[in-house]
Write a protein that holds these residues in place. Structure first.
Motif, PDB file in Angstrom:
ATOM      1  N   GLU A 168       0.717  -1.054  -0.150  1.00 44.52           N
ATOM      2  CA  GLU A 168      -0.026  -0.029   0.085  1.00 44.52           C
ATOM      3  C   GLU A 168       0.707   1.271   0.086  1.00 44.52           C
ATOM      4  N   SER A 169       1.896   1.261   0.791  1.00 40.70           N
ATOM      5  CA  SER A 169       2.949   2.345   0.435  1.00 40.70           C
ATOM      6  C   SER A 169       3.286   2.558  -0.955  1.00 40.70           C
ATOM      7  N   ALA A 170       3.824   1.403  -1.686  1.00 38.63           N
ATOM      8  CA  ALA A 170       3.955   1.592  -2.998  1.00 38.63           C
ATOM      9  C   ALA A 170       3.055   1.990  -3.866  1.00 38.63           C
ATOM     10  N   ARG A 171       1.648   1.912  -3.681  1.00 40.52           N
ATOM     11  CA  ARG A 171       0.472   2.252  -4.367  1.00 40.52           C
ATOM     12  C   ARG A 171       0.594   3.632  -4.259  1.00 40.52           C
ATOM     13  N   ALA A 172       0.553   4.386  -2.920  1.00 34.91           N
ATOM     14  CA  ALA A 172       0.312   5.551  -2.598  1.00 34.91           C
ATOM     15  C   ALA A 172       1.511   6.310  -3.389  1.00 34.91           C
ATOM     16  N   TYR A 173       2.570   5.865  -3.181  1.00 41.72           N
ATOM     17  CA  TYR A 173       3.787   6.557  -3.841  1.00 41.72           C
ATOM     18  C   TYR A 173       3.644   6.770  -5.371  1.00 41.72           C
ATOM     19  N   VAL A 174       3.122   5.495  -6.225  1.00 41.50           N
ATOM     20  CA  VAL A 174       3.074   5.856  -7.424  1.00 41.50           C
ATOM     21  C   VAL A 174       1.650   6.770  -7.986  1.00 41.50           C
ATOM     22  N   GLN A 175       0.766   6.821  -7.144  1.00 43.98           N
ATOM     23  CA  GLN A 175      -0.400   7.485  -7.187  1.00 43.98           C
ATOM     24  C   GLN A 175      -0.059   8.891  -7.246  1.00 43.98           C
ATOM     25  N   GLY A 176       0.994   9.234  -6.053  1.00 44.93           N
ATOM     26  CA  GLY A 176       1.425  10.642  -5.731  1.00 44.93           C
ATOM     27  C   GLY A 176       2.265  11.054  -6.896  1.00 44.93           C
ATOM     28  N   GLN A 177       3.060  10.264  -7.578  1.00 43.51           N
ATOM     29  CA  GLN A 177       3.674  10.646  -8.956  1.00 43.51           C
ATOM     30  C   GLN A 177       2.806  11.266  -9.797  1.00 43.51           C
ATOM     31  N   GLN A 178       1.492  10.208 -10.107  1.00 46.86           N
ATOM     32  CA  GLN A 178       0.685  10.632 -11.110  1.00 46.86           C
ATOM     33  C   GLN A 178      -0.054  11.817 -10.786  1.00 46.86           C
ATOM     34  N   GLU A 179      -0.324  12.051  -9.586  1.00 50.70           N
ATOM     35  CA  GLU A 179      -1.241  13.388  -9.166  1.00 50.70           C
ATOM     36  C   GLU A 179      -0.255  14.458  -9.225  1.00 50.70           C
ATOM     37  N   ALA A 180       1.075  14.524  -8.983  1.00 47.14           N
ATOM     38  CA  ALA A 180       1.758  15.734  -9.503  1.00 47.14           C
ATOM     39  C   ALA A 180       1.888  15.799 -10.882  1.00 47.14           C
ATOM     40  N   TRP A 181       1.866  14.774 -11.678  1.00 49.15           N
ATOM     41  CA  TRP A 181       1.660  15.075 -13.071  1.00 49.15           C
ATOM     42  C   TRP A 181       0.681  15.564 -13.713  1.00 49.15           C
ATOM     43  N   LYS A 182      -0.665  15.286 -13.021  1.00 47.78           N
ATOM     44  CA  LYS A 182      -1.670  15.848 -13.608  1.00 47.78           C
ATOM     45  C   LYS A 182      -1.792  17.346 -13.218  1.00 47.78           C
ATOM     46  N   GLN A 183      -1.391  17.663 -11.829  1.00 48.69           N
ATOM     47  CA  GLN A 183      -1.183  19.038 -11.663  1.00 48.69           C
ATOM     48  C   GLN A 183      -0.362  19.694 -12.331  1.00 48.69           C
ATOM     49  N   SER A 184       0.801  19.183 -12.920  1.00 47.28           N
ATOM     50  CA  SER A 184       1.653  19.938 -13.859  1.00 47.28           C
ATOM     51  C   SER A 184       1.099  20.425 -15.041  1.00 47.28           C
ATOM     52  N   GLY A 185       0.105  19.989 -15.730  1.00 49.55           N
ATOM     53  CA  GLY A 185      -0.444  20.237 -17.086  1.00 49.55           C
ATOM     54  C   GLY A 185       0.459  19.930 -18.176  1.00 49.55           C
ATOM     55  N   VAL A 186       1.733  19.164 -17.950  1.00 53.89           N
ATOM     56  CA  VAL A 186       2.424  18.833 -19.235  1.00 53.89           C
ATOM     57  C   VAL A 186       2.715  17.426 -19.510  1.00 53.89           C
ATOM     58  N   VAL A 187       2.158  16.725 -18.379  1.00 49.05           N
ATOM     59  CA  VAL A 187       2.209  15.357 -18.757  1.00 49.05           C
ATOM     60  C   VAL A 187       0.890  14.723 -19.306  1.00 49.05           C
ATOM     61  N   THR A 188       0.935  13.921 -20.346  1.00 55.13           N
ATOM     62  CA  THR A 188      -0.208  13.518 -21.070  1.00 55.13           C
ATOM     63  C   THR A 188      -0.572  12.038 -20.999  1.00 55.13           C
ATOM     64  N   GLY A 189       0.607  11.184 -20.666  1.00 46.98           N
ATOM     65  CA  GLY A 189       0.654   9.667 -20.486  1.00 46.98           C
ATOM     66  C   GLY A 189       1.341   9.295 -19.687  1.00 46.98           C
ATOM     67  N   LYS A 190       1.664   7.846 -19.642  1.00 48.52           N
ATOM     68  CA  LYS A 190       2.387   7.219 -18.890  1.00 48.52           C
ATOM     69  C   LYS A 190       2.730   5.840 -19.126  1.00 48.52           C
ATOM     70  N   ARG A 191       4.060   5.410 -18.960  1.00 47.06           N
ATOM     71  CA  ARG A 191       4.664   3.953 -19.369  1.00 47.06           C
ATOM     72  C   ARG A 191       4.648   3.227 -18.182  1.00 47.06           C
ATOM     73  N   TRP A 192       4.789   1.813 -18.443  1.00 50.23           N
ATOM     74  CA  TRP A 192       4.994   0.935 -17.402  1.00 50.23           C
ATOM     75  C   TRP A 192       6.434   0.715 -17.384  1.00 50.23           C
ATOM     76  N   LEU A 193       7.203   0.974 -16.071  1.00 51.14           N
ATOM     77  CA  LEU A 193       8.516   0.674 -15.901  1.00 51.14           C
ATOM     78  C   LEU A 193       8.697  -0.546 -15.192  1.00 51.14           C
ATOM     79  N   LEU A 194       9.425  -1.454 -16.001  1.00 57.80           N
ATOM     80  CA  LEU A 194       9.462  -2.659 -15.239  1.00 57.80           C
ATOM     81  C   LEU A 194      10.780  -2.959 -14.366  1.00 57.80           C
ATOM     82  N   ALA A 195      10.489  -3.527 -13.265  1.00 55.52           N
ATOM     83  CA  ALA A 195      11.560  -3.907 -12.317  1.00 55.52           C
ATOM     84  C   ALA A 195      12.523  -4.896 -12.744  1.00 55.52           C
ATOM     85  N   PRO A 196      13.551  -5.103 -12.288  1.00 58.39           N
ATOM     86  CA  PRO A 196      14.675  -6.111 -12.813  1.00 58.39           C
ATOM     87  C   PRO A 196      14.069  -7.714 -12.581  1.00 58.39           C
ATOM     88  N   ASP A 197      13.272  -7.720 -11.468  1.00 56.06           N
ATOM     89  CA  ASP A 197      12.971  -9.226 -11.089  1.00 56.06           C
ATOM     90  C   ASP A 197      11.366  -9.282 -11.443  1.00 56.06           C
TER      91      ASP A 197
END
Length: 250
Positions: free
Chosen positions: A155-184
């Motif tokens: 749940e900490s990871a879920r909130a962290y990733v959501q926070g990134q996206q909320e900041a991008w929404k408020q930036s007005g310059v981000v239109t999309g997102k890509r899945w960044l794969l973990a090594p494992d």
């Protein structure tokens, strides 16, 4: 890591107390009957557990969301970072935190019910006493720091990733997102990355909708029944991430 540990320390005593309450309820029943199933379910569904789990989760979900937002700003081009001022009191952010804490609490209770649902019925069929049932329940959902840690970490990871996206929404310059794969990464995360690396998802849309079934790269099936998947974690202990796509980028 400190916040995950603090979240774990706040959550684990509640889960332990809930298990003890269920055991106490079983021990208080004289002759076992079919009513014992209702008694166990009633204890699991007691509103105080939802309230306590939600209250324990809220500060850490909020803090991790704020940390994620700060990192979301850092992921923007240097010339844009100073123009973004993340507002935690934004109504959309507040609604997400409220929804997340309630969802966590309800899901934890559902998982507790799933963990022990077969015990009373099986024990009745075998003619076991209430104390014997209580012992089995205690073994199944007693002190389990690993479970609390998994919840806190996910749940900490879920909130962290959501926070990134909320900041991008408020930036007005981000239109999309890509899945960044973990090594494992597992086969399901690899499938998600394969689907959405070349074709980013619009920022205001989920990668997957609740109820969809994701086919992994090895052919496994995962039912996505927790919520819409706006980004990682796709599953407990998922270490994938998302990256922003700016207007005009592909």
């Amino acid at each position: 890591r400190r916040r995950v540990r603090d979240y774990l320390n706040a959550l684990e005593p509640i889960l332990r107390a809930q298990g003890e309450a269920i055991v106490e309820r079983l021990n208080s029943i004289g002759t076992p009957s079919r009513d014992i199933l209702d008694a166990v379910q009633a204890e699991i569904n007691a509103s105080r557990w939802v309230q306590q789990i939600a209250a324990a989760s809220r500060p850490y979900i909020g803090e991790n969301l704020a940390d994620g937002a700060a990192n979301g700003v850092r992921l923007l081009p240097a010339e844009l970072r100073d123009t973004v001022r993340f507002e935690f009191v934004n109504p959309e952010v507040t609604r997400w935190v409220d929804s997340a804490t309630t969802r966590v609490a309800n899901t934890v209770n559902q998982t507790t019910a799933i963990r022990i649902r077969y015990i009373p019925g099986s024990a009745l069929e075998q003619g076991k006493s209430s104390p014997e049932m209580a012992t089995e329940v205690q073994q199944r959902i007693g002190a389990d720091p690993a479970r609390a840690e998994m919840i806190a970490r996910t749940e900490s990871a879920r909130a962290y990733v959501q926070g990134q996206q909320e900041a991008w929404k408020q930036s007005g310059v981000v239109t999309g997102k890509r899945w960044l794969l973990a090594p494992d990464a597992c086969e399901f995360c690899r499938a998600a990355a394969r689907m959405y690396n070349d074709q980013p998802v619009p920022l205001n849309q989920p990668f997957f909708r609740q109820g969809e079934t994701l086919t992994g790269v090895s052919g496994g099936k995962m039912l996505l029944d927790y919520d819409n998947v706006d980004g990682p974690p796709l599953h407990p202990n998922d270490r994938c991430d998302v990256v922003p796509v700016l207007e005009g980028e592909r």
